[in-house]
Write a protein that holds these residues in place. Sequence first.
Motif, PDB file in Angstrom:
ATOM      1  N   VAL A   1      25.957  34.118  45.997  1.00 44.93           N
ATOM      2  CA  VAL A   1      26.476  35.296  46.661  1.00 44.93           C
ATOM      3  C   VAL A   1      27.564  34.827  47.597  1.00 44.93           C
ATOM      4  CG1 VAL A   1      25.378  36.370  48.959  1.00 44.93           C
ATOM      5  CG2 VAL A   1      23.705  35.731  47.593  1.00 44.93           C
TER       6      VAL A   1
ATOM      7  N   ARG B   1      30.126  36.820  50.453  1.00 44.58           N
ATOM      8  CA  ARG B   1      30.625  37.557  51.259  1.00 44.58           C
ATOM      9  C   ARG B   1      31.874  38.192  51.871  1.00 44.58           C
ATOM     10  NH1 ARG B   1      25.219  36.042  54.991  1.00 44.58           N
ATOM     11  NH2 ARG B   1      24.190  37.780  53.706  1.00 44.58           N
TER      12      ARG B   1
ATOM     13  N   ASP C   1      28.744  40.623  48.312  1.00 44.77           N
ATOM     14  CA  ASP C   1      28.279  41.766  50.388  1.00 44.77           C
ATOM     15  C   ASP C   1      30.029  42.284  50.559  1.00 44.77           C
ATOM     16  OD1 ASP C   1      28.054  42.622  52.082  1.00 44.77           O
ATOM     17  OD2 ASP C   1      27.522  40.827  53.345  1.00 44.77           O
TER      18      ASP C   1
ATOM     19  N   LEU D   1      19.964  39.220  51.688  1.00 45.50           N
ATOM     20  CA  LEU D   1      21.215  38.837  51.577  1.00 45.50           C
ATOM     21  C   LEU D   1      20.971  37.463  51.584  1.00 45.50           C
ATOM     22  CD1 LEU D   1      24.556  40.775  51.659  1.00 45.50           C
ATOM     23  CD2 LEU D   1      23.471  40.637  49.595  1.00 45.50           C
TER      24      LEU D   1
END
Length: 293
Positions: free
Chosen positions: A66, A68, A43, A55
Motif C-alpha cells: 500500500v 499513500r 491510496d 487499507l
Amino acid sequence: MTVDPTARVAVVIPVFDSGATLTETLESVFAQTHPALEIVVVDDGSTDPLTLSVLDALREDDRARVIRQDNAGPSAARNAGIAASSAPYFMPVDSDDRIDPRYIAEAVRVLEERPDIPLAYARAELFGRYSGPWRLPDFDWAGFLIHNQIFPSALFRRADWTAIGGYDESMRRGREDHDFVMRVLARGGEPYRLDGVRFFYRIGADGSSVNSSMDREDLIAAHSQIFRNSTQAYADHAEDLFRFLFDQHDQIADLRFRYAALERLRVRFPRLVAAGKRVRDGVRGIGRGRRGV
C-alpha cells in the motif's frame, strides 16, 4: 507456449474512497493463476473511514503493498504504482472492477510470444446496476482516434510506459486511459484482444460514467490534450480519421432525412422531448465507460 512463471506483472490499483468495492477487486486479483505478481495499491488521498479501514487492514497482508499520497488523480496514482514496482509488465485495475483468474496469465502469454504487440486486453462484461456483454467495437484506427475502444485494465509493457513518460498527470477529469493507449500504440504495433471474457466493469447504482458526468467543455479539453500528445499519430492516420468523420456525417444526414417528421414534432411539442431526455439520462453511461472508455 507455457507462460513463464517468473515473468513478473505489477497490478496497480488506484483507490479513492472506494472501500465498499475494493475488497472484491482485490479478491479477483489475488485469485490470478499467474504467480509472479507485484500488487501495488495506491491510496490517492482517501478520506472515507471505510476505505481507510480497508487499507489499514491490507497493510497486514503480505500479498500487496500500500502506497499513500495526496490526491493527485488516477494518472498520478497509476504512475506512482508502476514506479514502485520493477516488473516488466503491468496491469492497472480500478478499485471497483474485477478480473477473471485467467486474465493475466493469458495476456502474459501473448506478450511473451509476440514482442511486436504492445498490449493485450480481453472481452468484457458489465455488472452492478446493469449486466451483460460490454460490446466494445473491434479496434480500428478510424474509430480509436475519436472513441476509446480499450478499457484501462490491459496488460502493458513497462518499457513503453517509460518511453512515453507514463500517464499524463494533467488529465484529471477523464480520458487519461485513452491518451495513454494512444501514445503507446503510436510507438508501433496494434493491440491484441483475447477471445474470452476476462474483465468485469462495474456500473454504479446511478448508472453514471465519467463521460456522462463531464460537461462538454471538459470533454473538448480532454480530447484536445489527446490530440496534442499524439499529433503525429493523427497525422499518420489522417485518412482513417476523415473517413470516419465523413461516414458519421453521412449517417447524420440520412437520419435527418428519415426522421424529418419526428423533428417537426420535436419542435412543436418540446415537453415530450424533455420527458424523453429524462428517460435517456437515467440509463446513460452504458458502454461509454466511467473512466473514459
